[in-house]
Design an enzyme around this catalytic site. Sequence first.
Site, PDB file in Angstrom:
ATOM      1  CD  GLU A  50      34.016  43.241  41.111  1.00  0.00           C
ATOM      2  OE1 GLU A  50      33.437  44.316  41.324  1.00  0.00           O
ATOM      3  OE2 GLU A  50      35.230  43.093  41.317  1.00  0.00           O
ATOM      4  CG  ASP A  58      30.186  43.948  38.200  1.00  0.00           C
ATOM      5  OD1 ASP A  58      31.397  44.121  38.031  1.00  0.00           O
ATOM      6  OD2 ASP A  58      29.601  44.177  39.279  1.00  0.00           O
ATOM      7  CG  ASP A  94      41.097  34.662  44.626  1.00  0.00           C
ATOM      8  OD1 ASP A  94      40.710  35.784  44.223  1.00  0.00           O
ATOM      9  OD2 ASP A  94      42.255  34.437  45.048  1.00  0.00           O
TER      10      ASP A  94
END
Length: 171
Positions: A93, A50, A67
């Site tokens: 994410e 993460d 992005d």
Amino acid sequence: MIKLHRTIEKESISDPLTGAFNRRQLDFHLTSCSTDFHEHRVPSCILMIDIDNFKAINDTYGHNAGDQVIIGVTQLIQSHCRAQDKLFRVGGEEFVLLLPKTVQHDAINVANKLKGLIKSARFVDNKAITASIGIAETSDELDNAQRWLKSADDFMYQAKTAGRDRICYPQ
């Protein structure tokens, strides 16, 4: 027609932003590795990865920059994987890296390498990005793919709670 078929097939198994496999593919591959362990004792590991403080990246630099961070992290991970390893984007994410035929000790080495590479890369505004990683290895206690994935997820949250930019796994 063949080209269209290939395009549709690719889109059905991959994340459109990153090209990593999608959640549907994750279930299939986790089940396969879990079965390999329970029937043939072939170990595999999951890294739940993460990106830390990702909301702050989006809030500060915008969603396009966010992005680009996600794409950059995906490319970095994929460029340092073995051919048999599989990367899945499972959330905004969050990623799962499946390491077939891998024991926990080797998965820890992979996680340390990736964590360092992510931290040293500069994806946006020359800022360091960090990641929290949870590791789970197939075991008799984790008797199905969902429990195995939840274990990796729990260890990832433990890494977040312990201060982020960490790797957590069963001791």
